[in-house]
Write a protein that holds these residues in place. Structure first.
Motif, mmCIF file in Angstrom:
data_model
loop_
_atom_site.group_PDB
_atom_site.id
_atom_site.type_symbol
_atom_site.label_atom_id
_atom_site.label_comp_id
_atom_site.label_asym_id
_atom_site.label_seq_id
_atom_site.Cartn_x
_atom_site.Cartn_y
_atom_site.Cartn_z
ATOM 1 N N PHE A 169 0.857 -1.050 0.030
ATOM 2 C CA PHE A 169 -0.007 -0.014 -0.054
ATOM 3 C C PHE A 169 0.978 1.162 0.140
ATOM 4 C CE2 PHE A 169 -3.060 3.123 1.895
ATOM 5 C CZ PHE A 169 -4.321 2.841 1.032
ATOM 6 N N THR A 170 1.804 1.192 0.458
ATOM 7 C CA THR A 170 2.925 2.275 0.595
ATOM 8 C C THR A 170 3.389 2.718 -0.550
ATOM 9 O OG1 THR A 170 3.397 1.889 3.074
ATOM 10 C CG2 THR A 170 5.102 3.237 1.958
ATOM 11 N N ALA A 171 3.765 1.688 -1.272
ATOM 12 C CA ALA A 171 4.407 1.542 -2.585
ATOM 13 C C ALA A 171 3.435 2.320 -3.352
ATOM 14 C CB ALA A 171 4.763 0.248 -3.287
ATOM 15 N N ARG A 172 2.117 2.021 -3.437
ATOM 16 C CA ARG A 172 1.184 2.681 -4.374
ATOM 17 C C ARG A 172 1.005 4.265 -4.052
ATOM 18 N NH1 ARG A 172 -4.510 -0.503 -3.651
ATOM 19 N NH2 ARG A 172 -4.955 0.852 -5.581
ATOM 20 N N ILE A 173 1.173 4.470 -2.874
ATOM 21 C CA ILE A 173 1.077 5.975 -2.485
ATOM 22 C C ILE A 173 2.386 6.472 -2.942
ATOM 23 C CG2 ILE A 173 1.577 7.655 -0.582
ATOM 24 C CD1 ILE A 173 -0.140 5.592 1.364
ATOM 25 N N GLN A 174 3.401 5.940 -2.764
ATOM 26 C CA GLN A 174 4.836 6.477 -3.495
ATOM 27 C C GLN A 174 4.559 6.672 -4.896
ATOM 28 O OE1 GLN A 174 7.391 3.654 -1.706
ATOM 29 N NE2 GLN A 174 8.214 5.213 -0.109
ATOM 30 N N ASP A 175 4.046 5.682 -5.607
ATOM 31 C CA ASP A 175 3.969 5.763 -7.107
ATOM 32 C C ASP A 175 3.102 6.852 -7.628
ATOM 33 O OD1 ASP A 175 3.834 4.487 -9.912
ATOM 34 O OD2 ASP A 175 1.811 4.629 -9.515
ATOM 35 N N ALA A 176 1.815 7.150 -6.852
ATOM 36 C CA ALA A 176 1.103 8.377 -7.126
ATOM 37 C C ALA A 176 1.783 9.642 -7.077
ATOM 38 C CB ALA A 176 -0.131 8.234 -6.409
ATOM 39 N N HIS A 177 2.555 9.578 -5.893
ATOM 40 C CA HIS A 177 3.375 10.790 -5.646
ATOM 41 C C HIS A 177 4.337 11.107 -6.694
ATOM 42 C CE1 HIS A 177 2.256 11.073 -1.131
ATOM 43 N NE2 HIS A 177 1.642 11.270 -1.822
ATOM 44 N N GLU A 178 5.081 10.196 -7.007
ATOM 45 C CA GLU A 178 6.091 10.081 -8.010
ATOM 46 C C GLU A 178 5.617 10.735 -9.631
ATOM 47 O OE1 GLU A 178 7.869 6.275 -8.270
ATOM 48 O OE2 GLU A 178 8.847 6.496 -6.352
ATOM 49 N N HIS A 179 4.249 10.447 -9.737
ATOM 50 C CA HIS A 179 3.438 10.931 -10.877
ATOM 51 C C HIS A 179 2.844 12.263 -10.697
ATOM 52 C CE1 HIS A 179 4.048 6.763 -12.434
ATOM 53 N NE2 HIS A 179 4.046 7.086 -13.683
ATOM 54 N N GLY A 180 3.327 12.911 -9.477
ATOM 55 C CA GLY A 180 2.634 14.323 -9.416
ATOM 56 C C GLY A 180 1.333 14.221 -8.738
ATOM 57 N N ARG A 181 0.739 13.169 -8.502
ATOM 58 C CA ARG A 181 -0.628 13.225 -7.896
ATOM 59 C C ARG A 181 -0.685 12.727 -6.371
ATOM 60 N NH1 ARG A 181 -3.977 8.949 -11.586
ATOM 61 N NH2 ARG A 181 -5.612 9.841 -10.350
ATOM 62 N N VAL A 182 -1.414 13.325 -5.689
ATOM 63 C CA VAL A 182 -1.694 13.190 -4.275
ATOM 64 C C VAL A 182 -2.680 11.776 -4.380
ATOM 65 C CG1 VAL A 182 -1.661 15.700 -3.699
ATOM 66 C CG2 VAL A 182 -3.918 14.784 -4.234
ATOM 67 N N VAL A 183 -2.825 11.530 -2.960
ATOM 68 C CA VAL A 183 -3.692 10.013 -2.755
ATOM 69 C C VAL A 183 -4.890 10.704 -1.963
ATOM 70 C CG1 VAL A 183 -1.830 8.566 -3.203
ATOM 71 C CG2 VAL A 183 -2.629 9.455 -0.832
ATOM 72 N N ALA A 184 -5.907 10.038 -2.199
ATOM 73 C CA ALA A 184 -7.256 10.170 -1.397
ATOM 74 C C ALA A 184 -7.630 8.751 -0.699
ATOM 75 C CB ALA A 184 -8.203 10.774 -2.060
ATOM 76 N N ILE A 185 -7.608 8.488 0.500
ATOM 77 C CA ILE A 185 -7.729 7.062 0.756
ATOM 78 C C ILE A 185 -9.040 7.045 1.687
ATOM 79 C CG2 ILE A 185 -6.934 5.293 2.299
ATOM 80 C CD1 ILE A 185 -4.323 6.810 2.267
ATOM 81 N N HIS A 186 -9.955 5.844 1.256
ATOM 82 C CA HIS A 186 -11.231 5.694 1.778
ATOM 83 C C HIS A 186 -11.031 5.291 3.042
ATOM 84 C CE1 HIS A 186 -15.367 3.992 1.900
ATOM 85 N NE2 HIS A 186 -14.674 3.037 2.706
ATOM 86 N N CYS A 187 -11.469 5.647 4.208
ATOM 87 C CA CYS A 187 -11.244 5.291 5.727
ATOM 88 C C CYS A 187 -12.465 5.399 6.396
ATOM 89 C CB CYS A 187 -10.200 5.873 6.378
ATOM 90 S SG CYS A 187 -8.689 5.626 5.641
ATOM 91 N N VAL A 188 -13.239 4.394 6.855
ATOM 92 C CA VAL A 188 -14.420 4.559 7.304
ATOM 93 C C VAL A 188 -14.251 4.027 8.901
ATOM 94 C CG1 VAL A 188 -15.997 4.714 5.595
ATOM 95 C CG2 VAL A 188 -15.588 2.577 6.427
ATOM 96 N N THR A 189 -13.306 3.168 9.316
ATOM 97 C CA THR A 189 -13.383 2.620 10.479
ATOM 98 C C THR A 189 -11.940 3.248 11.155
ATOM 99 O OG1 THR A 189 -12.008 0.637 9.942
ATOM 100 C CG2 THR A 189 -14.230 0.542 9.713
ATOM 101 N N ARG A 190 -11.812 2.984 12.631
ATOM 102 C CA ARG A 190 -10.686 3.400 13.348
ATOM 103 C C ARG A 190 -9.314 2.594 12.829
ATOM 104 N NH1 ARG A 190 -10.224 4.656 19.342
ATOM 105 N NH2 ARG A 190 -12.353 4.301 19.364
ATOM 106 N N VAL A 191 -9.690 1.112 12.573
ATOM 107 C CA VAL A 191 -8.445 0.427 11.949
ATOM 108 C C VAL A 191 -7.997 0.981 10.556
ATOM 109 C CG1 VAL A 191 -7.905 -1.949 11.236
ATOM 110 C CG2 VAL A 191 -9.124 -1.491 13.333
ATOM 111 N N GLU A 192 -8.880 1.315 9.563
ATOM 112 C CA GLU A 192 -8.531 1.874 8.174
ATOM 113 C C GLU A 192 -7.839 2.939 8.449
ATOM 114 O OE1 GLU A 192 -12.566 -0.467 6.233
ATOM 115 O OE2 GLU A 192 -12.187 1.829 6.370
ATOM 116 N N LEU A 193 -8.146 3.806 9.371
ATOM 117 C CA LEU A 193 -7.614 5.230 9.476
ATOM 118 C C LEU A 193 -6.070 4.991 9.819
ATOM 119 C CD1 LEU A 193 -7.542 8.169 9.246
ATOM 120 C CD2 LEU A 193 -8.605 8.403 11.524
#
Length: 481
Positions: free
Chosen positions: A274-298
């Protein structure tokens, strides 16, 4: 609306009241605010709009919704507890729809409190010769009857993705969990027109939206672009989606937003992956938006963001349960939260039954985020929530459920803070209410009352005109402005 049409349209808005209370004139040309002063002379080629000291807001932005799903939901059967109280009522509702026409049935808003046993067999008893498919209000599950399953045209030896639930005998139950993209490929058809939805949004003062579909790809981008070019959709548009949008070049009308990442507590990915997916987005100049609806997910999302290294503009969508420690981490990482305070009003009574009592004080917080220094913005999550931003603002102020129960009164926002949830920048939400300045795109919302009344009532009925990039996209009939 075409770029040429926007460039040719000139207005003078006279004596509009700003949030400061000051009344000014604004000249609109080329889609932008080009002059602002106490008094301006009307040009010969300009249309005069007399605001008559009524409040002029920046155009509102819905920072989280799903356009095509919302348009489709408008033509769907409502199957939630607000519409059908129990299993018997759901059965009667679906049978009544069967009698109305011969079309396939698409239901939305379902919650298991209505019918715990909903599966293909239950739906077959209701209708076994017509396609019936019903979506859970979370958007995470569809329930199909046998006719709908047959329409998927599955081969006998086909390996189905995880999420296609089977019973103890290996038979499909009709429940498909988190398989929207896969089901969408099987049920491809013409896209719903966005014209009616666009008009509805405009009537509420909304001049721009962010489509947050996790599966948005090149085909989605093309469909949305066609809706804009045809004039069916008249707001500006920021499109989240997957990696397929990395190299898309947008414009002022439509642009690429964050990489949308989806978390489910029941099946979290490996943290490194999951961390690698965030880094890939950043490397392409895009931020990430992460869906979190539980305490654990957050907490999982925050750990991954911390490991990946944050990028200005990274977002948490929903943050439905956020304790004090999570607020500290969010603030330290500089992450923006886009929340849905109206869920307290719409679902609060159900939350009292379903949500752990220890989590209830942290549901869809408001003031807690702001006090912790977390940038906070609002979005409808339509079709899973109502599209009216003003109802959401009211919910942020009073935090009351339908029965009158108040969730965490210490989380109440002021009316101006609530308005700012929808009055921020499209690309950098959470920065507070935009001030109307020369050079800005003329995304505007003219009300039929002064600012005191706007903040006191927070009601869409006061919207008189809405502009997107200088073009009127809504003008209420018989208004005084």
């Amino acid at each position: 609306m075409t770029a040429a049409a926007s460039a040719d349209t000139r207005f003078l808005i006279r004596q509009a009241q700003l949030v400061s209370g000051e009344c000014v004139d604004l000249r609109i040309a080329g889609g932008r605010i080009v002059e602002k002063a106490n008094q301006l002379l009307l040009g010969g080629d300009e249309r005069l709009i007399d605001a008559a000291s009524c409040a002029l807001l920046p155009g509102l932005h819905d920072h989280h919704l799903h356009l095509f799903a919302t348009a489709s939901a408008g033509a769907s059967v409502r199957c939630g507890p607000e519409d059908v109280a129990d299993e018997e009522a759901l059965f009667k509702c679906l049978r009544a729809q069967l009698r109305r026409n011969a079309d396939p049935i698409r239901g939305v808003g379902f919650h298991e409190s209505v019918c715990e046993s909903l599966d293909r067999h239950w739906l077959d008893r209701c209708c076994d010769d017509r396609i019936v498919r019903i979506q859970h209000r979370s958007g995470m599950m569809w329930v199909f009857n046998s006719a709908a399953i047959a329409a998927l045209k599955l081969s006998s030896d086909e390996v189905l993705p995880e999420g296609a639930e089977r019973d103890a005998h290996g038979q499909l139950t009709g429940r498909f969990i988190n398989l929207d993209a896969w089901l969408g490929q099987r049920f491809q058809g013409p896209r719903q027109s966005l014209a009616s939805l666009s008009a509805q949004l405009a009537s509420m003062g909304i001049s721009a939206v962010t489509d947050t579909g996790v599966n948005n790809n090149l085909a989605t981008w093309q469909s949305l672009s066609e809706q804009l070019e045809s004039g069916y959709f008249r707001q500006r548009l920021l499109v989240m989606g997957n990696n397929a949008l990395h190299n898309i070049v947008g414009n002022e009308r439509i642009s690429v937003g964050a990489v949308k990442l989806y978390l489910r507590e029941a099946r979290l990915p490996e943290l490194d992956e999951f961390t690698a997916r965030i880094q890939d987005a950043h490397e392409h100049g895009r931020v990430v938006a992460i869906h979190c609806v539980t305490r654990v997910e957050l907490y999982f999302a925050l750990a991954a963001l911390d490991e990946a290294g944050g990028m200005v503009g990274d977002r948490i969508e929903h943050a439905a349960v956020a304790d004090s420690y999570a607020l500290e981490i969010l603030a330290d990482l500089g992450v923006t939260v886009v929340t849905q305070p109206h869920f307290i009003a719409e679902r609060g009574d159900q939350y009292r039954q379903d949500v752990d009592i220890d989590d209830q004080p942290f549901l869809y917080r408001g003031a807690g985020f702001l006090k912790a220094g977390v940038a906070l913005a609002g979005g409808s999550d339509a079709p899973y929530g109502a599209v009216d931003p003003w109802a959401s603002m009211k919910a942020a102020v009073n935090r009351r459920s339908k029965s009158g129960y108040t969730f965490g009164h210490q989380e109440n926002l002021s009316a101006q803070q609530a308005l700012a949830l929808y009055g921020g920048d499209l690309h950098r939400p959470g920065g507070g209410l935009r001030e109307l300045e020369v050079g800005q795109l003329a995304d505007l919302c003219l009300m039929d009352c002064d600012w005191v009344t706007v903040l006191d009532e927070l009601d869409a009925r006061h919207v008189a005109k809405t502009f997107c990039a200088g073009q009127p996209i809504y003008e209420r009939a018989n208004n005084k402005c």
